[in-house]
Design a protein around this motif. Sequence first.
Motif, PDB file in Angstrom:
ATOM      1  N   ALA A  40      33.230  31.475  47.973  1.00 16.45           N
ATOM      2  CA  ALA A  40      33.960  32.426  48.807  1.00 16.45           C
ATOM      3  C   ALA A  40      34.588  31.714  50.007  1.00 16.45           C
ATOM      4  O   ALA A  40      35.745  31.987  50.375  1.00 16.45           O
ATOM      5  N   ASP A  41      33.860  30.792  50.634  1.00 13.81           N
ATOM      6  CA  ASP A  41      34.432  30.010  51.727  1.00 13.81           C
ATOM      7  C   ASP A  41      35.581  29.141  51.240  1.00 13.81           C
ATOM      8  O   ASP A  41      36.592  28.969  51.929  1.00 13.81           O
ATOM      9  N   ALA A  42      35.429  28.592  50.041  1.00 12.01           N
ATOM     10  CA  ALA A  42      36.442  27.675  49.520  1.00 12.01           C
ATOM     11  C   ALA A  42      37.786  28.355  49.312  1.00 12.01           C
ATOM     12  O   ALA A  42      38.838  27.714  49.435  1.00 12.01           O
ATOM     13  N   VAL A  43      37.781  29.647  49.006  1.00 12.38           N
ATOM     14  CA  VAL A  43      39.052  30.347  48.774  1.00 12.38           C
ATOM     15  C   VAL A  43      39.475  31.174  49.977  1.00 12.38           C
ATOM     16  O   VAL A  43      40.512  31.853  49.936  1.00 12.38           O
ATOM     17  N   GLY A  44      38.698  31.146  51.061  1.00 14.47           N
ATOM     18  CA  GLY A  44      39.104  31.829  52.295  1.00 14.47           C
ATOM     19  C   GLY A  44      38.688  33.279  52.401  1.00 14.47           C
ATOM     20  O   GLY A  44      39.199  34.009  53.267  1.00 14.47           O
ATOM     21  N   GLU A  45      37.781  33.730  51.535  1.00 13.87           N
ATOM     22  CA  GLU A  45      37.319  35.121  51.583  1.00 13.87           C
ATOM     23  C   GLU A  45      36.779  35.462  52.970  1.00 13.87           C
ATOM     24  O   GLU A  45      36.143  34.634  53.631  1.00 13.87           O
ATOM     25  N   ARG A  46      37.014  36.696  53.421  1.00 14.41           N
ATOM     26  CA  ARG A  46      36.534  37.123  54.743  1.00 14.41           C
ATOM     27  C   ARG A  46      35.521  38.249  54.667  1.00 14.41           C
ATOM     28  O   ARG A  46      34.871  38.561  55.661  1.00 14.41           O
ATOM     29  N   ARG A  47      35.378  38.875  53.520  1.00 16.13           N
ATOM     30  CA  ARG A  47      34.436  39.988  53.399  1.00 16.13           C
ATOM     31  C   ARG A  47      33.056  39.475  53.001  1.00 16.13           C
ATOM     32  O   ARG A  47      32.945  38.673  52.075  1.00 16.13           O
ATOM     33  N   PRO A  48      32.022  39.944  53.663  1.00 13.93           N
ATOM     34  CA  PRO A  48      30.676  39.542  53.236  1.00 13.93           C
ATOM     35  C   PRO A  48      30.306  40.231  51.929  1.00 13.93           C
ATOM     36  O   PRO A  48      30.820  41.314  51.616  1.00 13.93           O
ATOM     37  N   GLN A  49      29.423  39.591  51.170  1.00 14.36           N
ATOM     38  CA  GLN A  49      28.927  40.219  49.949  1.00 14.36           C
ATOM     39  C   GLN A  49      27.890  41.292  50.265  1.00 14.36           C
ATOM     40  O   GLN A  49      27.764  42.272  49.533  1.00 14.36           O
ATOM     41  N   ASN A  50      27.149  41.090  51.349  1.00 25.22           N
ATOM     42  CA  ASN A  50      26.064  42.015  51.676  1.00 25.22           C
ATOM     43  C   ASN A  50      25.932  42.113  53.182  1.00 25.22           C
ATOM     44  O   ASN A  50      26.013  41.107  53.892  1.00 25.22           O
ATOM     45  N   LEU A  51      25.733  43.322  53.654  1.00 28.07           N
ATOM     46  CA  LEU A  51      25.451  43.547  55.071  1.00 28.07           C
ATOM     47  C   LEU A  51      24.044  44.119  55.180  1.00 28.07           C
ATOM     48  O   LEU A  51      23.826  45.308  54.889  1.00 28.07           O
ATOM     49  N   PRO A  52      23.071  43.293  55.540  1.00 27.33           N
ATOM     50  CA  PRO A  52      21.698  43.812  55.671  1.00 27.33           C
ATOM     51  C   PRO A  52      21.655  45.013  56.603  1.00 27.33           C
ATOM     52  O   PRO A  52      22.345  45.056  57.627  1.00 27.33           O
ATOM     53  N   GLY A  53      20.849  45.980  56.235  1.00 28.36           N
ATOM     54  CA  GLY A  53      20.734  47.183  57.048  1.00 28.36           C
ATOM     55  C   GLY A  53      21.636  48.308  56.596  1.00 28.36           C
ATOM     56  O   GLY A  53      21.614  49.391  57.174  1.00 28.36           O
ATOM     57  N   THR A  54      22.463  48.048  55.577  1.00 29.24           N
ATOM     58  CA  THR A  54      23.340  49.096  55.060  1.00 29.24           C
ATOM     59  C   THR A  54      22.955  49.439  53.625  1.00 29.24           C
ATOM     60  O   THR A  54      22.400  48.623  52.897  1.00 29.24           O
ATOM     61  N   MET A  55      23.286  50.665  53.233  1.00 33.76           N
ATOM     62  CA  MET A  55      23.105  51.096  51.849  1.00 33.76           C
ATOM     63  C   MET A  55      24.471  51.488  51.292  1.00 33.76           C
ATOM     64  O   MET A  55      25.135  50.694  50.655  1.00 33.76           O
ATOM     65  N   ASP A  56      24.880  52.721  51.578  1.00 35.24           N
ATOM     66  CA  ASP A  56      26.158  53.205  51.070  1.00 35.24           C
ATOM     67  C   ASP A  56      27.300  53.018  52.073  1.00 35.24           C
ATOM     68  O   ASP A  56      28.464  53.274  51.745  1.00 35.24           O
ATOM     69  N   GLN A  57      26.965  52.575  53.295  1.00 31.56           N
ATOM     70  CA  GLN A  57      28.023  52.438  54.293  1.00 31.56           C
ATOM     71  C   GLN A  57      28.986  51.304  53.976  1.00 31.56           C
ATOM     72  O   GLN A  57      30.133  51.295  54.426  1.00 31.56           O
ATOM     73  N   TYR A  58      28.515  50.318  53.214  1.00 34.64           N
ATOM     74  CA  TYR A  58      29.322  49.147  52.886  1.00 34.64           C
ATOM     75  C   TYR A  58      29.133  48.838  51.400  1.00 34.64           C
ATOM     76  O   TYR A  58      28.038  49.020  50.861  1.00 34.64           O
ATOM     77  N   PRO A  59      30.181  48.374  50.703  1.00 30.53           N
ATOM     78  CA  PRO A  59      30.069  48.115  49.255  1.00 30.53           C
ATOM     79  C   PRO A  59      29.340  46.813  48.934  1.00 30.53           C
ATOM     80  O   PRO A  59      29.912  45.874  48.356  1.00 30.53           O
ATOM     81  N   ASN A  60      28.086  46.757  49.301  1.00 24.89           N
ATOM     82  CA  ASN A  60      27.306  45.553  49.061  1.00 24.89           C
ATOM     83  C   ASN A  60      27.300  45.181  47.581  1.00 24.89           C
ATOM     84  O   ASN A  60      27.159  46.041  46.708  1.00 24.89           O
ATOM     85  N   TRP A  61      27.440  43.871  47.316  1.00 20.95           N
ATOM     86  CA  TRP A  61      27.307  43.302  45.971  1.00 20.95           C
ATOM     87  C   TRP A  61      28.397  43.776  45.006  1.00 20.95           C
ATOM     88  O   TRP A  61      28.249  43.627  43.809  1.00 20.95           O
ATOM     89  N   ARG A  62      29.493  44.295  45.511  1.00 24.47           N
ATOM     90  CA  ARG A  62      30.565  44.773  44.641  1.00 24.47           C
ATOM     91  C   ARG A  62      31.914  44.142  44.968  1.00 24.47           C
ATOM     92  O   ARG A  62      32.944  44.551  44.442  1.00 24.47           O
ATOM     93  N   VAL A  63      31.917  43.145  45.822  1.00 30.64           N
ATOM     94  CA  VAL A  63      33.165  42.537  46.288  1.00 30.64           C
ATOM     95  C   VAL A  63      33.564  41.393  45.356  1.00 30.64           C
ATOM     96  O   VAL A  63      32.829  40.413  45.228  1.00 30.64           O
ATOM     97  N   PRO A  64      34.709  41.491  44.686  1.00 29.01           N
ATOM     98  CA  PRO A  64      35.153  40.394  43.816  1.00 29.01           C
ATOM     99  C   PRO A  64      35.702  39.238  44.644  1.00 29.01           C
ATOM    100  O   PRO A  64      36.067  39.407  45.812  1.00 29.01           O
ATOM    101  N   LEU A  65      35.777  38.077  44.033  1.00 24.24           N
ATOM    102  CA  LEU A  65      36.271  36.896  44.730  1.00 24.24           C
ATOM    103  C   LEU A  65      37.744  37.076  45.064  1.00 24.24           C
ATOM    104  O   LEU A  65      38.584  37.273  44.176  1.00 24.24           O
TER     105      LEU A  65
END
Length: 621
Positions: free
Chosen positions: A565-590
Amino acid sequence: MDHGRVTSAQLRRRAEARGVSTAYRDRHGRKTQVSDQTLQAVLAVLGSAPPPARPGAAASPLAVPLDAPWHPGDHPAAPSAPRPGWGFTVQLYSVRSRRSWGHGDLRDLADLASWSGRELGAAFVLINPLHAAEPAPTVSPSPYLPMSRRFLSPLYLRVEDIPEHADLPPAQRQRIAALAAPLRARNSNPGLIDRDAVWTAKRAALEIVHAHPLAPARRAAFRRFTVREGQALADWAIWCALAEIHGPDWRTWPAALRSPRSAEVTAERERLHARAGFHAWLQWTAQAQRAAAQAAAREAGMSIGVIGDLAVGAHPGGADAWAYQDVLALEMSVGAPPDEFSPHGQDWALPPWHPGRLEAVGYQPLADLVRAGFDGTGGLRADHVMGLFRLWWVPEGMRADQGTYVRYRHEAMVGLLAGEAARAGGAAIGEDLGTVEQWMRDYLTARRVLGTSMLWFERRADGTPLPPSRWRHDCLATVGTHDVPPAAAFHTGEHVVLRAELGLLSGSLADERQRAAAAVSAWRDALAGQGLLPPGTAPGPDEFTRALYGYLARTPAVLIGVSLADAVGERRPQNLPGTMDQYPNWRVPLCDGEGAAVLLEDLARRPAVRELARAVSRDPG
């Protein structure tokens, strides 16, 4: 225990005697007392079993048969540290190709390993856990909250690579192609990964392939596989068959089905034999494709190959909890105390091992999990490896910051990890980030289990970046992890805004922004001091990221992990600890820094990827 007659002091003495911490050091080093209420809840679950040995104490004999999987001193240390090298760290589901079904798969893993090994000189690819999820939609997105850690998720299968696919009649192959087409069309779309759509289509395709008879040699190989996997596979397969009928949480099943050894379950094993056979076949094909990815990695010249990931636990309603319920503390949840990135603590909703009950069965369930993790790979990363020493238990109904640590017999548990690494000839890595006592790291090092050093956490006592020469050698060094922002987002500060929008900040937005900017400034100075950035300049995200990885290359760390993800410049995290449905954890494509999808075939044409590989190769040529 009659808590009405027990003073707080007596309660605390009993807790300490049972390996339960009555106080701990918070992220600022301050001593924090554990409440009596928490201690009472934990002691009630522990019952009267003997406590684990204290650190440094002589191990007492185990009350298990002589052929049990652990005895003091039985397990060798892990293999010697691997040759220095680097590799990509990836969330495999996010790494899609033009042929994958809207979700990265094991063929994509093989192709990534082949390309990065041959073209870039990578030594490994470190992936997220491939643990098994629900057998039918809805599919939980988190790879760290699986139904089973013992088995693999068929979501990662490449249907067309199963040998029987080539033997299907044209009409059936066309049907499978039709199922794949709409999912492949999504691969170039930056939208979120839809596991339910992927698994619905892929499972229908797998049903078609499974219905095709196996050739005699293949049938014999499948039979050998089922014999080798034994009762564990039989339990997993019947759990899947039952879950398709009653839902994926065994705690809601009819009472007679909640025990895997009940007469009713025995009857269901016979009635659902064919359906359970399908789920056993899925495991056979998945393990074969994982092994093929490892073979491709080694053929490409990788010294290690695929490094798997072992999550710290499994879903309390899933297959492992059903099969191992007698050795789990189902009334508790594993988590973590408050830290810099999770100021309210973390509750991972995972039931911990019960120390006494696990010891009473000779640690066999843990041994099975670790052995399966090394099978068909070149190494294994144990998530939250401190859990082999102690785990943060959160009693049911309490907040994450109201938990406490419960100690385990680390000689046995680390011994299993090191011993299985020695047996497999694989690398053993422990994720030891966060609050860790130094003796734990020393013990892991003595057993040749590599640690994990993350750049953002490597600081001196005054908070400034730790110079490269002072980093440890026996570790995997990374810039970040899946739980922290990508380097580009850290550079821009946009991760602070995101956390503010989701209510995750412990202070004001202005204060958090100021702290984040100060951290970036400190790292710019450190990078300039190493000659990796021109002094007094304001680098862009790509230049900043490249310099950070150049910094890692100057440390003595034996392995360096480069986030794809760093190598291609991605800015969205894959997971935000402390969230459930507020953020699309583990669903972000490269995706890249502009939000455009990046496919596996595109990597070779991206200069930034090759530049990052050169930055960590430790070979200017």
